[in-house]
Design an enzyme around this catalytic site. Structure first.
Site, PDB file in Angstrom:
ATOM      1  CE  LYS A 231       9.510   2.761   3.135  1.00  0.00           C
ATOM      2  NZ  LYS A 231      10.176   2.625   2.321  1.00  0.00           N
TER       3      LYS A 231
ATOM      4  CE1 TYR B 271       3.340   7.320  -1.614  1.00  0.00           C
ATOM      5  CE2 TYR B 271       3.591   5.709  -2.049  1.00  0.00           C
ATOM      6  CZ  TYR B 271       3.994   6.443  -1.896  1.00  0.00           C
ATOM      7  OH  TYR B 271       5.055   6.375  -2.522  1.00  0.00           O
TER       8      TYR B 271
ATOM      9  CB  CYS C  26      28.723 -43.430  -2.480  1.00  0.00           C
ATOM     10  SG  CYS C  26      28.474 -43.815  -3.872  1.00  0.00           S
TER      11      CYS C  26
ATOM     12  CB  CYS D  66      24.789 -40.773  -5.835  1.00  0.00           C
ATOM     13  SG  CYS D  66      25.258 -42.158  -4.984  1.00  0.00           S
TER      14      CYS D  66
ATOM     15  CG  ASP E  21       9.946  -2.568  -2.144  1.00  0.00           C
ATOM     16  OD1 ASP E  21      10.816  -1.560  -1.826  1.00  0.00           O
ATOM     17  OD2 ASP E  21      11.382  -4.227  -1.553  1.00  0.00           O
TER      18      ASP E  21
ATOM     19  CD  GLU F  77       0.000   5.621   4.520  1.00  0.00           C
ATOM     20  OE1 GLU F  77      -0.249   5.772   3.231  1.00  0.00           O
ATOM     21  OE2 GLU F  77      -1.135   5.633   4.909  1.00  0.00           O
TER      22      GLU F  77
ATOM     23  CE  LYS G 286      14.058  -0.283   4.481  1.00  0.00           C
ATOM     24  NZ  LYS G 286      13.533   0.337   3.297  1.00  0.00           N
TER      25      LYS G 286
ATOM     26  CB  CYS H  23      28.079 -40.060  -6.005  1.00  0.00           C
ATOM     27  SG  CYS H  23      27.781 -39.770  -3.986  1.00  0.00           S
TER      28      CYS H  23
ATOM     29  CB  CYS I  51      25.554 -43.199  -1.681  1.00  0.00           C
ATOM     30  SG  CYS I  51      25.170 -42.138  -1.175  1.00  0.00           S
TER      31      CYS I  51
HETATM   32  S1  IVH Z   1       4.898   8.216   2.292  1.00  0.00           S
HETATM   33  C1  IVH Z   1       7.743  12.523   2.313  1.00  0.00           C
HETATM   34  N1  IVH Z   1       3.806   6.744   1.935  1.00  0.00           N
HETATM   35  O1  IVH Z   1       8.855   4.962   0.016  1.00  0.00           O
HETATM   36  C2  IVH Z   1       7.137  10.727   1.808  1.00  0.00           C
HETATM   37  N2  IVH Z   1       5.914   6.491   1.450  1.00  0.00           N
HETATM   38  O2  IVH Z   1      11.163   6.591   1.611  1.00  0.00           O
HETATM   39  C3  IVH Z   1       5.667  10.619   2.214  1.00  0.00           C
HETATM   40  N3  IVH Z   1       6.424   4.146   0.131  1.00  0.00           N
HETATM   41  O3  IVH Z   1       9.587   7.667  -1.241  1.00  0.00           O
HETATM   42  C4  IVH Z   1       6.006   8.962   1.144  1.00  0.00           C
HETATM   43  N4  IVH Z   1       5.287   3.507   0.216  1.00  0.00           N
HETATM   44  O4  IVH Z   1       8.585   6.161  -2.232  1.00  0.00           O
HETATM   45  C5  IVH Z   1       4.324   6.655   2.006  1.00  0.00           C
HETATM   46  N5  IVH Z   1       2.656   3.662   2.312  1.00  0.00           N
HETATM   47  C6  IVH Z   1       3.802   5.153   1.668  1.00  0.00           C
HETATM   48  C7  IVH Z   1       4.580   4.027   1.302  1.00  0.00           C
HETATM   49  C8  IVH Z   1       5.293   5.249   0.149  1.00  0.00           C
HETATM   50  C9  IVH Z   1       6.022   3.404   0.205  1.00  0.00           C
HETATM   51  C10 IVH Z   1       7.610   5.007  -0.237  1.00  0.00           C
HETATM   52  C11 IVH Z   1       7.765   6.609  -1.104  1.00  0.00           C
HETATM   53  C12 IVH Z   1       8.605   7.312  -1.028  1.00  0.00           C
HETATM   54  C13 IVH Z   1       9.729   6.161   0.248  1.00  0.00           C
HETATM   55  C14 IVH Z   1      10.494   6.299   1.598  1.00  0.00           C
END
Ligand code: IVH
Length: 667
Positions: free
Chosen positions: A113, A226, A411, A426, A115, A111, A314, A408, A431
């Protein structure tokens, strides 16, 4: 109907619409209808406080600001994920997992991650009772009142037979801010003179730390859940099943989850998101790969810090910090001055960055960026990196405030920044930074009309320093020209003939060709009718120019600034010495005096309003319908019924070329 019953009914209905709108992105009623329902519920709850319950959708924002957050101990520690940065590291992860499972081949759920900021939600009897931050993983902050303001978090779950274990559970997820929400928030903060957030994640974190839930409720936070981290009652076998049940209960789960039975496919899926991720309305900093079977997860267990059954992959970061060692000015082809930050080189998305754009003076002021600052820089997609904001905490007091130069740097001509414009320019005709552009414009069809002076020739003339300003065209020698690439004796001769011919052009063409800002063909024409020579125009005061109908203050100012520049005057003198015509005789106002025009069809050289403007400026008039009173019908491409009518009435029909000759006094 009795109030209690209606309150319960309204809550159910609003809850349903909240789910449709905020969780499923699929509203089924209008905002107006929704507001009506909410209004009614709020009114009834006000009249009957005895029926108010915390799971009511009318009670999302309630209570007074708090002094601080109390602590919550997590039932199950909130661990973080081990990070990987390459497919090799993912292969290693897969090997470790298989070894630990005694050779079993796990399925993986993969899935995005998200942010944002990690948090946990606790539901009891289907009702949200607590929201907590991760904190140190063991104990977090109780941010229940802030969490409750996030509309995509249900205050009450849909508990059915399928989702029964969720009645008493803890789910974890990420609170985030959309890119749009982030931009809007920063824009608003800039307006109020408040400090800006560096990115959506900081904005989400900063918002969740607010002590006043009312403030949080205005921050446009959203959520993806999640993990089902705890259920009182067991019921699911895999992570995918948990997500499915969470979705059914009304929790917002990210749709981009996929199951794979081998690591190669996992890697392919991860890679496919590296570019795709920019198309999302929220930021992701990688992918998360999880062993799907809960039983296998249990066997794998965790180290002190990370679970062994999951890993993060990452993406290379888009933002890094570095120091600005200088701010230099780049002069663009059009004369625009762009401040550019010179940086201590840093790695960003696989390349070394040592420069980043600062856009313009206002942007630097707004972000308060100074030479010597440590700054965040960001690369979005393929574009040039951009300086986002300074890290003010790192200031030493030695940082220098940037000032836009008055001359400028290329020039030495004046730099002007018209009021209401963000860009400084300018105005130098000579120029070098703009020379290719200036030559191209000067030679263009509606200016001096030198067809043979194409981009390839201009490039060579400028790069070999044969021509240093537009007047240099008039001293070109045949042997020099003929020796250029893609030039022969014959084309050199043709070009020289064109250049020679151009000396006799009407004054207005020269005025247009100089490329004075805001002086297009029409204005050039007006100027040539009102000033009989360039000397008259050069000596004219702004007020005199402004008096001409059709010329406003901004244009007049731009003309005066242009001719005030000594270098520009020098080039005019050189043009004069070389025999370029700089006065208007045939261009007297009244050339079309008393003549009435009708335009039909599409003109190729002028826009309709331009053509009409020219007619008027020469004393003629135009109308939209053909009658006996019309003198000329100008027929463009695909003329309409007006053409037929003109023919019938015996009115003179002329082509666009004939029209052009006429207005230039050549016919
Ligand atoms: S699972 C045991 N799934 O990323 C940790 N984390 O360092 C299980 N995060 O602290 C986390 N998207 O805040 C999981 N789809 C996702 C995520 C996710 C973002 C964050 C979460 C976690 C950090 C990982």
């Amino acid at each position: 109907m009795d109030a209690k019953k209606r309150i319960l009914e309204l809550r159910e209905e609003i809850r349903y619409h909240d789910r449709k709108y905020y969780v499923e992105n699929n509203p089924v009623i209008s905002d107006y209808e929704y507001d009506k329902l909410m209004e009614e519920l709020k009114k009834l709850e006000k009249e009957h406080p005895e029926y108010v319950t915390p799971d009511s959708p009318a009670q999302r924002v309630s209570g007074q600001p708090v002094e601080g957050f109390s602590s919550v101990k997590h039932k199950v520690p909130m661990l973080s994920l081990d990070n990987t940065y390459s497919s090799k590291e993912l292969l290693d992860f897969d090997k470790r997992v298989k070894k630990f499972l005694g050779g079993e081949k796990p399925d993986y759920a993969v899935e995005l991650k998200i942010d944002g900021v990690g948090m946990a939600l606790i539901y009891e009897n289907g009702v949200l009772v607590r929201g907590a931050t991760r904190g140190d993983g063991t104990t977090g902050d109780d941010i229940t009142s802030n969490i409750r303001t996030i509309k995509s978090i249900p205050l009450k779950l849909d508990v059915t037979n399928e989702t029964k274990p969720l009645a008493n559970c803890e789910v974890r997820g990420e609170v985030y801010m959309t890119r749009k929400g982030f931009e809007a928030l920063n824009k608003e903060r800039a307006k109020k003179g408040e400090s800006l957030f560096a990115n959506p994640r900081n904005a989400a974190a900063g918002s969740l730390r607010q002590l006043d839930a009312k403030v949080v409720s205005k921050r446009n936070l959203d959520v993806f859940l999640y993990t089902l981290s705890y259920t009182k009652e067991e019921g699911f076998k895999t992570h995918m099943e948990c997500l499915e049940a969470m979705k059914k209960a009304g929790l917002k789960v990210n749709p981009n989850v996929n199951k794979f039975s081998n690591i190669e496919d996992v890697i392919k899926y991860c890679d496919s998101w590296e570019n795709k991720k920019e198309g999302l309305d929220y930021e992701t900093d990688g992918m998360v790969i999880k062993v799907d079977s809960l039983e296998q997860q249990k066997r794998l267990g965790s180290t002190i810090k990370n679970p062994r059954w999951a890993v993060a992959y990452k993406f290379p970061p888009k933002q890094v910090t570095t120091k600005i060692t200088d701010i230099v000015i780049q002069v663009g082809r059009t004369g625009a001055l762009t401040p550019v930050a010179v940086l201590e080189p840093v790695e960003l998305s696989g390349s070394t960055i040592s420069r980043a754009t600062l856009h313009n003076e206002d942007e630097i002021k707004r972000k308060d960026i100074r030479v010597g600052d440590t700054v965040f820089i960001e690369k979005a997609g393929e574009v040039i990196p951009e300086v986002i904001k300074p890290v003010k905490e790192k200031r030493t007091g030695k940082e220098k405030i940037f000032v836009m130069p008055k001359k400028c740097p290329v020039c030495g001509s004046d730099v002007v920044r018209p009021e209401d414009e963000a860009v400084s320019r300018c105005i130098g005709l000579s120029c070098p930074a703009q020379l290719k552009n200036s030559l191209h414009h000067f030679a263009s069809r509606h200016a001096m009309n030198m067809d043979g002076l194409g981009p390839a020739i201009i490039d060579q003339l400028v790069d070999k320093k044969i021509v240093r300003d537009i007047s240099g065209l008039y001293t070109l020698k045949i042997d020099v020209l003929a020796n250029l690439e893609r030039m022969g004796e014959k084309s050199a001769k043709n070009l020289l003939d064109e250049i020679e011919e151009s000396k006799k052009n009407e004054f207005s063409r020269l005025l247009f060709g100089l490329g004075i800002r805001h002086v297009g063909r029409h204005i050039a024409k007006l100027l040539s009718e009102n000033f009989s020579s360039i000397d008259e125009l050069m000596d004219a005061k702004k007020e005199e120019i402004e008096k001409i109908e059709g010329i406003g203050g901004v244009v007049a100012e731009s003309i005066c600034t242009f001719f005030r520049d000594e270098k520009n005057r020098g080039i005019i003198e050189k043009l004069r010495k070389n025999g370029v015509k700089m006065e208007s005789k045939a261009e007297k106002k009244g050339l079309l005096s008393g003549k009435r025009f009708v335009f039909t069809g599409t003109l190729e050289k002028y826009s309709r309003s331009e053509a009409e403007g020219i007619v008027e400026s020469l004393g003629g008039s135009f109308t939209s319908s053909v009658s006996k009173n019309v003198d000329f019908v100008v027929a463009g491409k695909e003329p309409g019924s007006k053409y037929e009518k003109a023919k019938k009435l015996g009115i003179k029909i002329i082509s666009e070329d004939e029209f052009e000759k006429m207005v230039e006094g050549k016919s």
